[in-house]
Design a protein around this motif. Structure first.
Motif, PDB file in Angstrom:
ATOM      1  N   GLU A 369      65.445 -16.125  -8.421  1.00 41.97           N
ATOM      2  CA  GLU A 369      65.045 -15.066  -9.343  1.00 41.97           C
ATOM      3  C   GLU A 369      63.548 -15.189  -9.608  1.00 41.97           C
ATOM      4  OE1 GLU A 369      65.999 -13.479 -13.867  1.00 41.97           O
ATOM      5  OE2 GLU A 369      67.623 -14.261 -12.620  1.00 41.97           O
ATOM      6  N   VAL A 370      62.803 -14.109  -9.312  1.00 38.17           N
ATOM      7  CA  VAL A 370      61.349 -14.100  -9.464  1.00 38.17           C
ATOM      8  C   VAL A 370      60.976 -13.166 -10.616  1.00 38.17           C
ATOM      9  CG1 VAL A 370      59.124 -13.755  -8.311  1.00 38.17           C
ATOM     10  CG2 VAL A 370      61.126 -14.470  -6.977  1.00 38.17           C
ATOM     11  N   LYS A 371      60.198 -13.670 -11.553  1.00 38.29           N
ATOM     12  CA  LYS A 371      59.793 -12.883 -12.717  1.00 38.29           C
ATOM     13  C   LYS A 371      58.858 -11.744 -12.305  1.00 38.29           C
ATOM     14  CE  LYS A 371      59.672 -17.065 -15.579  1.00 38.29           C
ATOM     15  NZ  LYS A 371      58.761 -17.966 -16.342  1.00 38.29           N
ATOM     16  N   PRO A 372      58.857 -10.653 -13.076  1.00 40.91           N
ATOM     17  CA  PRO A 372      57.916  -9.556 -12.801  1.00 40.91           C
ATOM     18  C   PRO A 372      56.476 -10.055 -12.805  1.00 40.91           C
ATOM     19  CG  PRO A 372      59.573  -8.853 -14.384  1.00 40.91           C
ATOM     20  CD  PRO A 372      59.760 -10.327 -14.196  1.00 40.91           C
ATOM     21  N   GLY A 373      55.706  -9.618 -11.811  1.00 40.23           N
ATOM     22  CA  GLY A 373      54.297  -9.980 -11.732  1.00 40.23           C
ATOM     23  C   GLY A 373      54.020 -11.356 -11.161  1.00 40.23           C
ATOM     24  N   LYS A 374      55.058 -12.086 -10.741  1.00 42.57           N
ATOM     25  CA  LYS A 374      54.878 -13.439 -10.211  1.00 42.57           C
ATOM     26  C   LYS A 374      55.134 -13.460  -8.707  1.00 42.57           C
ATOM     27  CE  LYS A 374      54.244 -15.176 -14.350  1.00 42.57           C
ATOM     28  NZ  LYS A 374      52.938 -15.696 -14.799  1.00 42.57           N
TER      29      LYS A 374
END
Length: 463
Positions: A369-374
């Motif tokens: 799971e990748v956070k928004p903007g990362k």
């Protein structure tokens, strides 16, 4: 200034606590971790905070501060831990000599905020007069896992004592002039540095050198070689046991270091039979057990005074009276080269999380799971191929010279040795399944070519 020490790994709370998710960041008490409780408790008393941490724990601290809607403060990042005396010295070197410094561990529990503030007020008077103030907790039982302070007349200290055996701890309890060492300190920055220079000059001089060579700013980074040159020692051994400027304030503030499962059991809600309250626990005739598990049902029949901890990838069963020995299990895992001492099935990274769903010889399956903007680092692997299947969100995938969008139910393939990167340029998390196939699928098979978070390759580090 509140200096918060985040370097501990909490080995006596394994498998709940791991090196990359130590006990101070685990949410053991409702929706807040011990670190968050420490920050909130001291934010009402101190105008600024400095967090001393290693690089991995820095990202955990930042995430948990965001949950508190707190983003201010400074950091000292240590590439390797050298104990509490150097950690405190590096923080104090950035301060004015007359600034009062409250040093607190990040992994202790204080339940009586009103009394906590009262004893700090008393300690502040002593600290302003040039004393190094420590806070002693009146022992309620013969504890062998704590250091002790032997008090003198007034606020004076006769001696510091290392962790005793049971007979000695019982003797301390009977005498009444011995206190648990809380690990909380209050002093002027300049007074501490003067005493460190006087009693442990090698530590002082090495810290000054490391501080001068460090990268300064809101985040102060210490060079690896400079950190290794600093002798490893605690504030107690390096300064307090040798200085004549030490004073102790007795503190009845509902303190616990939550250092083992027996101590944690004392602090958590229990059912009518003394078992830890847990929705996953079914009890028949069982009493006074510590039960931890959030996934599978845990059923007990006619057992008493046990520790039962289930974390998905490890199961611990112990007598409650033997909870101090859990660190021996961690030592054995470390000696075996087993990653279970280091990380959970779910690992936390500055860009998000990964969870190992299945692993066997030659393959590993993860949920990422990748956070928004990362975005993950620009990287390559020598021993594995990877197949990514997007579950939700839209991933921006770089493979070699090609950059493309991968949407839900679409996939991409990365051959062994290809340079690649995963980014989330959208507003919702990107969730994907990663299948790794290869002769070696260890987390250290990674070469970073570019990284937003200034990380280097290290064993058991992923993406």
């Amino acid at each position: 200034m509140n200096v918060i020490l985040c370097g501990g790994s909490g080995t006596r709370l394994w498998p709940v606590s791991r090196a990359l998710m130590p006990k101070q960041f685990v949410k053991l008490f409702g929706e807040r971790s011990l670190f968050q409780l420490t920050v909130s408790r001291n934010a009402a008393l101190c105008d600024r905070q400095c967090i001393v941490s290693n690089a991995e724990q820095y990202f955990l601290a930042v995430d948990q501060l965001h949950e508190l809607d707190q983003t201010s403060g400074s950091y000292v990042l240590e590439p390797v831990g050298r104990n509490t005396a150097p950690a405190i010295a590096l923080a104090c070197l950035a301060l004015a000599a007359d600034e009062l410094v409250l040093v607190t561990p990040s992994d202790h529990l204080v339940k009586d905020q009103r009394h906590y503030q009262q004893v700090l007020d008393k300690g502040q008077e002593l600290a302003r007069n040039g004393y190094l103030v420590t806070f002693g907790v009146q022992p309620t039982y013969a504890e062998t896992g704590f250091g002790y302070i032997e008090s003198g007349e007034g606020f004076t200290v006769k001696a510091f004592h290392e962790k005793p055996d049971l007979a000695t701890a019982e003797e301390y309890l009977e005498k009444g002039s011995y206190y648990w060492n809380s690990g909380i300190f209050l002093f002027k920055a300049g007074v501490f540095l003067d005493e460190l220079r006087s009693h442990s000059p090698k530590i002082h001089d090495a810290c000054v050198k490391a501080f001068k060579n460090g990268i300064h700013g809101e985040i102060m980074r210490i060079r690896h070689e400079d950190m290794l040159d600093i002798p490893d020692d605690s504030i107690d051994c390096a300064v307090l046991e040798k200085s004549d400027r030490v004073r102790m304030v007795s503190a009845a503030m509902g303190w616990s270091d939550v250092g083992n499962f027996a101590a944690l059991h004392d602090e958590l809600p229990k059912d009518e039979h003394g078992n830890t309250l847990n929705d996953c626990h079914i009890s028949v005739g069982s009493r006074n057990n510590f039960i931890y598990g959030r996934e599978r049902k845990i059923a007990t029949i006619d057992v008493e005074n046990l520790i039962i901890v289930d974390t998905g990838d490890a199961l611990l069963v112990s007598r409650k009276s033997s909870s101090q020995k859990v660190s021996q299990i961690v030592d054995r895992l470390r000696a075996q080269g087993n990653g279970l001492h280091n990380i959970h099935l779910t690992g936390h990274r500055p860009w998000g999380t990964f969870t190992v769903l299945e692993e066997a010889r030659g393959y590993k399956i993860k949920k990422i799971e990748v956070k928004p903007g990362k975005r993950l680092s620009l990287q390559k692997h020598f021993h594995r191929n990877e197949h990514w299947i997007v579950v939700s969100g839209t991933a921006t995938v770089t493979v070699g010279d090609e950059v493309r969008l991968v949407r839900p139910n679409e996939s991409t393939y990365i051959k062994m040795g290809e340079i690649h990167r995963l980014s989330n340029e959208g507003r919702i998390p990107v969730v994907l399944i990663e299948a790794q196939v290869g002769e070696y699928i260890g987390e250290d098979d990674i070469v970073r070519l570019d990284d937003d978070f200034e990380r280097t390759v290290a064993p058991s580090e992923s993406s």
